[in-house]
Scaffold this motif. Sequence first.
Motif, PDB file in Angstrom:
ATOM      1  N   SER A  81       0.868  -1.175   0.000  1.00 56.24           N
ATOM      2  CA  SER A  81       0.000   0.000   0.000  1.00 56.24           C
ATOM      3  C   SER A  81       0.906   1.226   0.000  1.00 56.24           C
ATOM      4  CB  SER A  81      -0.903  -0.009   1.235  1.00 56.24           C
ATOM      5  OG  SER A  81      -1.775   1.095   1.211  1.00 56.24           O
ATOM      6  N   MET A  82       0.820   2.019  -1.063  1.00 54.74           N
ATOM      7  CA  MET A  82       1.704   3.163  -1.263  1.00 54.74           C
ATOM      8  C   MET A  82       0.947   4.473  -1.090  1.00 54.74           C
ATOM      9  SD  MET A  82       4.755   1.977  -2.427  1.00 54.74           S
ATOM     10  CE  MET A  82       5.361   3.407  -3.272  1.00 54.74           C
ATOM     11  N   CYS A  83       1.577   5.429  -0.386  1.00 55.35           N
ATOM     12  CA  CYS A  83       1.033   6.790  -0.290  1.00 55.35           C
ATOM     13  C   CYS A  83       1.098   7.432  -1.667  1.00 55.35           C
ATOM     14  CB  CYS A  83       1.867   7.651   0.654  1.00 55.35           C
ATOM     15  SG  CYS A  83       1.550   7.427   2.386  1.00 55.35           S
ATOM     16  N   GLN A  84       0.023   8.083  -2.073  1.00 52.50           N
ATOM     17  CA  GLN A  84       0.047   8.812  -3.337  1.00 52.50           C
ATOM     18  C   GLN A  84       0.488  10.254  -3.141  1.00 52.50           C
ATOM     19  OE1 GLN A  84      -3.765   8.346  -5.224  1.00 52.50           O
ATOM     20  NE2 GLN A  84      -3.211   6.340  -6.026  1.00 52.50           N
ATOM     21  N   ASN A  85       0.466  10.728  -1.913  1.00 50.72           N
ATOM     22  CA  ASN A  85       0.803  12.133  -1.662  1.00 50.72           C
ATOM     23  C   ASN A  85       1.729  12.278  -0.453  1.00 50.72           C
ATOM     24  OD1 ASN A  85      -1.323  11.204  -0.089  1.00 50.72           O
ATOM     25  ND2 ASN A  85      -2.367  13.156  -0.013  1.00 50.72           N
ATOM     26  N   ILE A  86       2.845  11.555  -0.469  1.00 54.31           N
ATOM     27  CA  ILE A  86       3.821  11.612   0.622  1.00 54.31           C
ATOM     28  C   ILE A  86       4.284  13.053   0.836  1.00 54.31           C
ATOM     29  CG2 ILE A  86       6.133  10.912   1.374  1.00 54.31           C
ATOM     30  CD1 ILE A  86       5.730   8.318  -0.176  1.00 54.31           C
ATOM     31  N   GLY A  87       4.271  13.488   2.091  1.00 56.92           N
ATOM     32  CA  GLY A  87       4.744  14.824   2.442  1.00 56.92           C
ATOM     33  C   GLY A  87       3.737  15.934   2.224  1.00 56.92           C
ATOM     34  N   GLN A  88       2.617  15.619   1.612  1.00 61.23           N
ATOM     35  CA  GLN A  88       1.574  16.615   1.378  1.00 61.23           C
ATOM     36  C   GLN A  88       0.642  16.667   2.588  1.00 61.23           C
ATOM     37  OE1 GLN A  88       1.531  18.616  -1.413  1.00 61.23           O
ATOM     38  NE2 GLN A  88       3.514  17.609  -1.703  1.00 61.23           N
ATOM     39  N   PRO A  89      -0.047  17.802   2.799  1.00 61.45           N
ATOM     40  CA  PRO A  89      -0.992  17.885   3.922  1.00 61.45           C
ATOM     41  C   PRO A  89      -2.091  16.828   3.809  1.00 61.45           C
ATOM     42  CG  PRO A  89      -0.583  20.061   3.004  1.00 61.45           C
ATOM     43  CD  PRO A  89       0.064  19.060   2.066  1.00 61.45           C
ATOM     44  N   CYS A  90      -2.525  16.316   4.943  1.00 60.61           N
ATOM     45  CA  CYS A  90      -3.602  15.333   4.972  1.00 60.61           C
ATOM     46  C   CYS A  90      -4.900  15.997   4.512  1.00 60.61           C
ATOM     47  CB  CYS A  90      -3.779  14.772   6.381  1.00 60.61           C
ATOM     48  SG  CYS A  90      -2.278  14.024   7.041  1.00 60.61           S
ATOM     49  N   ASN A  91      -5.739  15.232   3.828  1.00 63.57           N
ATOM     50  CA  ASN A  91      -7.014  15.736   3.317  1.00 63.57           C
ATOM     51  C   ASN A  91      -7.990  16.050   4.443  1.00 63.57           C
ATOM     52  OD1 ASN A  91      -6.093  15.226   0.690  1.00 63.57           O
ATOM     53  ND2 ASN A  91      -6.888  13.152   0.726  1.00 63.57           N
ATOM     54  N   ASN A  92      -8.807  17.058   4.254  1.00 68.06           N
ATOM     55  CA  ASN A  92      -9.968  17.360   5.104  1.00 68.06           C
ATOM     56  C   ASN A  92      -9.644  17.727   6.545  1.00 68.06           C
ATOM     57  OD1 ASN A  92     -11.915  16.673   2.976  1.00 68.06           O
ATOM     58  ND2 ASN A  92     -11.154  14.604   3.285  1.00 68.06           N
ATOM     59  N   LEU A  93      -8.420  18.127   6.839  1.00 63.74           N
ATOM     60  CA  LEU A  93      -8.077  18.461   8.226  1.00 63.74           C
ATOM     61  C   LEU A  93      -7.726  19.935   8.440  1.00 63.74           C
ATOM     62  CD1 LEU A  93      -5.947  15.433   9.477  1.00 63.74           C
ATOM     63  CD2 LEU A  93      -8.323  15.978   9.978  1.00 63.74           C
ATOM     64  N   ASN A  94      -7.747  20.735   7.386  1.00 61.38           N
ATOM     65  CA  ASN A  94      -7.295  22.124   7.491  1.00 61.38           C
ATOM     66  C   ASN A  94      -7.972  22.890   8.617  1.00 61.38           C
ATOM     67  OD1 ASN A  94      -5.599  21.706   5.350  1.00 61.38           O
ATOM     68  ND2 ASN A  94      -6.973  22.595   3.839  1.00 61.38           N
ATOM     69  N   ASN A  95      -9.250  22.698   8.828  1.00 60.58           N
ATOM     70  CA  ASN A  95      -9.983  23.454   9.837  1.00 60.58           C
ATOM     71  C   ASN A  95      -9.814  22.902  11.253  1.00 60.58           C
ATOM     72  OD1 ASN A  95     -10.972  25.162   7.847  1.00 60.58           O
ATOM     73  ND2 ASN A  95     -12.741  23.852   7.475  1.00 60.58           N
ATOM     74  N   PHE A  96      -9.151  21.768  11.400  1.00 64.21           N
ATOM     75  CA  PHE A  96      -9.044  21.125  12.706  1.00 64.21           C
ATOM     76  C   PHE A  96      -7.640  21.171  13.310  1.00 64.21           C
ATOM     77  CE2 PHE A  96     -12.412  18.956  10.322  1.00 64.21           C
ATOM     78  CZ  PHE A  96     -13.483  19.271  11.128  1.00 64.21           C
ATOM     79  N   VAL A  97      -6.651  21.530  12.527  1.00 59.46           N
ATOM     80  CA  VAL A  97      -5.264  21.534  12.999  1.00 59.46           C
ATOM     81  C   VAL A  97      -4.996  22.835  13.753  1.00 59.46           C
ATOM     82  CG1 VAL A  97      -2.847  21.449  12.293  1.00 59.46           C
ATOM     83  CG2 VAL A  97      -4.542  20.072  11.092  1.00 59.46           C
ATOM     84  N   PRO A  98      -4.551  22.735  15.001  1.00 61.06           N
ATOM     85  CA  PRO A  98      -4.280  23.964  15.773  1.00 61.06           C
ATOM     86  C   PRO A  98      -3.095  24.744  15.213  1.00 61.06           C
ATOM     87  CG  PRO A  98      -3.662  22.002  17.014  1.00 61.06           C
ATOM     88  CD  PRO A  98      -4.301  21.524  15.750  1.00 61.06           C
ATOM     89  N   SER A  99      -3.051  26.015  15.533  1.00 61.96           N
ATOM     90  CA  SER A  99      -1.957  26.885  15.109  1.00 61.96           C
ATOM     91  C   SER A  99      -0.634  26.318  15.638  1.00 61.96           C
ATOM     92  CB  SER A  99      -2.188  28.292  15.664  1.00 61.96           C
ATOM     93  OG  SER A  99      -1.121  29.123  15.308  1.00 61.96           O
ATOM     94  N   GLY A 100       0.391  26.359  14.807  1.00 64.07           N
ATOM     95  CA  GLY A 100       1.698  25.852  15.209  1.00 64.07           C
ATOM     96  C   GLY A 100       1.913  24.392  14.855  1.00 64.07           C
ATOM     97  N   TYR A 101       0.934  23.781  14.162  1.00 65.36           N
ATOM     98  CA  TYR A 101       1.029  22.375  13.767  1.00 65.36           C
ATOM     99  C   TYR A 101       0.713  22.236  12.285  1.00 65.36           C
ATOM    100  CZ  TYR A 101       1.041  21.041  18.692  1.00 65.36           C
ATOM    101  OH  TYR A 101       1.371  20.894  20.006  1.00 65.36           O
ATOM    102  N   VAL A 102       1.247  21.201  11.661  1.00 65.47           N
ATOM    103  CA  VAL A 102       0.922  20.852  10.283  1.00 65.47           C
ATOM    104  C   VAL A 102       0.720  19.344  10.201  1.00 65.47           C
ATOM    105  CG1 VAL A 102       2.150  22.795   9.217  1.00 65.47           C
ATOM    106  CG2 VAL A 102       3.352  20.634   9.608  1.00 65.47           C
ATOM    107  N   THR A 103       0.008  18.910   9.182  1.00 67.66           N
ATOM    108  CA  THR A 103      -0.161  17.482   8.943  1.00 67.66           C
ATOM    109  C   THR A 103       0.570  17.107   7.663  1.00 67.66           C
ATOM    110  OG1 THR A 103      -2.179  17.773   7.632  1.00 67.66           O
ATOM    111  CG2 THR A 103      -2.438  17.460  10.024  1.00 67.66           C
ATOM    112  N   ALA A 104       0.929  15.841   7.541  1.00 65.80           N
ATOM    113  CA  ALA A 104       1.562  15.342   6.317  1.00 65.80           C
ATOM    114  C   ALA A 104       1.308  13.846   6.195  1.00 65.80           C
ATOM    115  CB  ALA A 104       3.059  15.612   6.324  1.00 65.80           C
ATOM    116  N   CYS A 105       1.104  13.399   4.971  1.00 67.20           N
ATOM    117  CA  CYS A 105       0.947  11.971   4.712  1.00 67.20           C
ATOM    118  C   CYS A 105       2.332  11.327   4.733  1.00 67.20           C
ATOM    119  CB  CYS A 105       0.270  11.745   3.370  1.00 67.20           C
ATOM    120  SG  CYS A 105      -1.440  12.331   3.374  1.00 67.20           S
ATOM    121  N   LYS A 106       2.423  10.191   5.406  1.00 70.75           N
ATOM    122  CA  LYS A 106       3.711   9.541   5.654  1.00 70.75           C
ATOM    123  C   LYS A 106       3.615   8.056   5.298  1.00 70.75           C
ATOM    124  CE  LYS A 106       6.902   8.813   9.500  1.00 70.75           C
ATOM    125  NZ  LYS A 106       7.122   9.032  10.922  1.00 70.75           N
ATOM    126  N   GLN A 107       4.578   7.570   4.516  1.00 69.93           N
ATOM    127  CA  GLN A 107       4.622   6.160   4.137  1.00 69.93           C
ATOM    128  C   GLN A 107       5.055   5.318   5.335  1.00 69.93           C
ATOM    129  OE1 GLN A 107       3.911   4.710   0.873  1.00 69.93           O
ATOM    130  NE2 GLN A 107       3.797   2.998   2.271  1.00 69.93           N
TER     131      GLN A 107
END
Length: 143
Positions: A81-107
């Motif tokens: 099972s391979m990530c199609q968007n490694i290092g890119q922000p996770c989908n649908n979480l922009n409004n839930f991530v607190p300030s000072g944090y980022v999300t990323a898809c990780k293999q």
Amino acid sequence: MTTIALNICLLSVINLLIVIESTSSMENSTIVFDFKNDNYEEITLCETYEDIIYPTIGKTSAGVDMLIVNTPEHRQGIRISMCQNIGQPCNNLNNFVPSGYVTACKQQYTYRELVSLGANNQIIKDKFEFPSSCSCALYRIRN
């Protein structure tokens, strides 16, 4: 004092379990919610591509490239099972991530034991690393 831990496990497109563990000095219980019915819609955080491969060379757990036995008489298939968007922000979480944090898809990777050719062409079993899943990681931005 009660501690509540929320563990989200993305097992597959069909199986999404959210486990809420509640622990206190007087009780220790686990409540499991199963979202396989029509009342819930699964939202994918990281896109994946799944396939079955029949490798002929691989990197062992010791980091050594080795030949893997894969012939018409002895097939060793591995589900990956391979990530199609490694290092890119996770989908649908922009409004839930607190300030000072980022999300990323990780293999994510796992080891599978396969029959391979060792020294002097001896048949041996060894563990080889393969991509197994894609996770959504939360990172704190360092100042």
